[in-house]
Design an enzyme around this catalytic site. Structure first.
Site: not given
Lengths: 425, 318
Positions: A60, A63-64, A179, A232, A305, A309, A323-324
């Site tokens: 999970h 990689l954007r 999710h 998650h 996960d 950012h 979030f993240g």
């Protein structure tokens, strides 16, 4: 170049191995395993103080790429994975554009082969544009290289669409990774709903928003007999539902992140956006339920996960921040320090959670085990080494880790992918 | 100022009531006494903060609080400038951090912050050198409101310990309710929160409040009744079915108010929705201390500015 790893403590949960052995690697595969091996023309690695485990797999990861390469890309993401001891990672489809067609999947497979230092396996979208309305061409995506399917971050609201996705996935024997979040119930929330959110005046996301979706999708899994993997998991109710479903014999599995196992909503007292994540950090009782699930086998996988950012995106008012958090470069040390060294789980169990089980769930036949003929993907661990987490030394493009400054015992010593050393401490 | 007064105020910022010691709260209330006296003089000004610069940084509309801080600063001879959302560069996409850093570059001493995000003043305090005063952050805290409320209660009741204070309305979204709850509990009052269950999460009982959904029951024996402003938008989000039903259940009427103690006082942080949360006549009655609250607001804010900016440099404890 061949590799000979000498005198390592080799642990392989699948063959129930835990002994001092030598491992010979040729042409990217494990050639021989024996207490004493000799080889000409092989690079010798002295592993006499190290644990040799099957290569860790993070199923999970965000990689954007494509679309948000300012946060992460295949190169930096794979380097972060190597540094964190992961030999394979699965990338989630919520890119821009999303991975909902074989063109994107092929792009990821081809580019990863060219640029990445670890194996990258794409996870494709369940529905087009992650909109929850029309199924993607799942067979086509699977042939292009998708190892699983998920609308991560965009849970499918419509129960009929979810039913169809689960049914259709029976064609493939590949996982639907779920999710679980009722977005109506969690709307506007920025943290776990409870005493702390009440005190901080921050809108909450109730545990029920996750629990309702887990319950619904387990019921649909029972209806369709399809395989489902709960991503998650963060709630006590969710753990209870998964435990029950397993008892019933459903093809259900579940993953948990290190941050949900270690942190709670009390960490938000200073409004630090690096602790803002979805699912949110829960209260202590939920966290305890996750640990219980980790111990009793309800949970099958540790996944990070990893959600990069940029510092600018996180350096804002709490409710404005995305979030993240990122986890590739901290997961192993966190799990060793907080769980193995504290005797909450055994080292063998950790390896099962981070290597054997994800490989089996994803159908990666030559991975997740140490055996002659298996891929030479190995993670070497130094259990005694102390590390201080320093985000400024991360290989990731992003810095959004809540663990900066943490002192931990247990570290990745070396990461070997296909017989090549891709990281060495 | 009386130099004999032992001032115990150790914080560098005023971010909320929750992190204050009881002694610090009492210090602010005592200091406000001397400040109130200044506002009663013919020449309402002392030189205490001459040469200090205060910035009112308001990202939400506010008349009362902003003017109150402005007057407080001026009566202590500090310079004050107002910075409000419409006139700001925020609309041009500047981050909060850059906005604050630019203001700081102009050598300021304190920032009075009103922001719609809970925790925004804490965030600002994490990187800036100036004193940060929270003038209301999201649905979190509004510390100077709670302080002026306590000051007002003390004026009328001579004490706070043992009083029954009922706070009525949209508790969930109220920073006034949270700050008052924290403060009044620290000073030993009984706090009863009252409102529809949709706007009054049970978690508040863990913060030391008593929960009562029925206003009539809540009012019995009350010494202080504090009404909160109801935002009409909440109805659209289904927190309650209609204004009509809300009024039936939670409007403080003259009939209902008889359930409270004979000498009970009525408070409201303003602005009032006449006829929704409170009968117009009650708001203007002798038992209403709403305008006294506004008056005391200036003294409390003078006290806070003085304690943070005046006197000798204190070491940061935040």
């Amino acid at each position: 170049m061949n590799l000979l790893i000498k005198n390592g403590r080799v642990i392989d949960p699948i063959s129930r191995t835990d002994e001092t052995l030598d491992i010979l690697i040729e042409n990217g595969q494990i050639k021989a395993i024996s207490p004493r091996l000799e080889a000409n023309e092989a690079e010798i690695i002295d592993a006499s103080r190290l644990v040799v485990a099957p290569g860790f797999i993070d199923m999970h990861v965000h990689l954007r790429e494509p679309g948000q390469e300012h946060k992460e890309d295949l190169i930096t993401g794979s380097r972060a994975a190597a540094r964190g001891g992961f030999t394979s990672i699965c990338c989630m489809p919520n890119t821009k554009p999303p991975n909902d067609n074989s063109g994107i999947t092929e792009y990821l497979v081809v580019e990863a082969k060219k640029k990445a230092v670890v194996n990258i396996f794409p996870i494709a979208a369940i529905t087009r544009e992650l909109a929850g309305e029309e199924l993607t061409d799942m067979v086509d995506l699977s042939q292009a290289g998708a190892v699983a399917f998920s609308d991560d971050g965009h849970p499918i609201t419509n129960s009929l669409i979810m039913r169809r996705a689960l049914e259709y996935s029976l064609l493939l024997n590949k996982l639907i990774i779920d999710h679980c979040e009722d977005k109506n119930l969690s709307a506007g929330g920025v943290m776990h709903e409870g005493e702390i959110s009440c005190r901080l005046g921050l809108p909450g996301m109730p545990a029920a928003a996750e629990e309702i979706m887990i319950a619904r999708d387990l019921i649909l899994a029972e209806l369709t007999r399809a395989r489902i993997h709960i991503a998650h998991i963060s709630t006590r109710g969710g753990i209870e539902f998964v435990r029950l479903a397993k008892k019933k014999g459903l093809a259900v599995s579940a993953e948990v992140t290190p941050h949900h196992l270690i942190l709670t909503d009390e960490c938000l007292a200073n409004y630090d956006p690096n602790f803002k994540v979805n699912p949110p950090l829960r209260s202590a009782d939920h966290r305890q339920a996750l640990i219980d699930g980790l111990k009793d086998g309800t949970i099958d996988v540790i996944a990070t996960d990893h959600a990069p950012h940029t510092p600018e995106e996180k350096d804002v008012e709490f409710d404005q921040a995305p979030f993240g958090l990122i986890g590739l470069e901290t997961a192993v040390s966190l799990m060793l320090d907080r769980f193995v060294h504290k005797n909450i789980i055994s080292l063998e169990r950790l390896i099962q959670l981070m290597a054997s089980n994800p490989a089996q769930l994803l159908g990666l036949k030559n991975k997740g085990r140490i055996a002659v003929g298996a891929d030479a993907d190995l993670t070497l661990l130094n259990l005694r080494k102390e590390v201080i987490i320093d985000v400024n030394r991360f290989a990731s493009k992003s810095r959004n880790s809540p663990f900066h400054g943490w002192k931990l015992r247990g570290a990745v010593a070396m990461t070997i992918v296909g017989g090549k050393i891709v990281y060495s401490s | 100022m009386n130099p004999e007064t032992p001032l115990t105020f150790r914080h560098y910022h005023l971010l909320g009531i929750e992190d204050l010691e009881t002694s610090e709260i009492l210090t602010i209330l005592e200091t406000a006494d001397s400040m109130a006296e200044i506002s009663r003089r013919d020449i309402k000004k002392v030189p205490t903060l001459r040469g200090k610069t205060v910035v009112n940084l308001f990202f939400e509309p506010s008349t009362r609080t902003r003017s109150s801080f402005e007057l407080a600063a001026k009566r202590l001879s500090a310079d004050i400038i107002n910075f409000s959302l419409s006139a700001s560069s925020v609309v041009k996409g500047e981050t909060l951090k850059d906005t604050v850093r630019n203001l700081e570059a102009m050598a300021i001493d304190a920032l009075v912050v009103r922001h719609s995000s809970s925790g925004a003043p804490h965030y600002i305090a994490s990187f800036c050198r100036s004193h940060v005063i929270n003038a209301g952050d999201g649905t979190h805290e509004h510390p100077t409101q709670a302080l002026l409320d306590a000051y007002t209660i003390k004026q009328y009741k001579k004490r706070i310990k043992g009083l029954k204070v009922v706070i009525v309305g949209d508790i969930l979204h109220s920073r006034v309710a949270r700050s008052n709850l924290f403060l009044l509990r620290k000073l030993g009052a009984e706090v009863v929160l009252c409102g529809p269950p949709t706007l009054l999460p049970l978690e508040f009982s863990k913060l030391g409040a008593k929960i009562e959904f029925n206003l009539d029951k809540a009012l019995v024996g009350a010494d202080v009744v504090m009404m909160l402003r109801l935002q009409r938008e909440r109805q659209k989000a289904n927190y309650f079915p209609s204004i009509r039903e809300y009024r039936q259940l939670y409007c403080l009427t003259q009939e209902r108010f008889k359930l409270a103690k004979k000498d009970a006082i009525i408070m409201h942080p303003g602005p009032i929705n006449r006829g929704i949360e409170i009968d117009s006549a009650l708001a203007d009655s002798v038992q209403s201390v709403i305008l006294r609250q506004v008056e005391n607001g200036v003294a409390i804010r003078m006290a806070v500015l003085y304690l943070l900016l005046g006197g000798k440099e204190r070491e940061s404890s935040d």
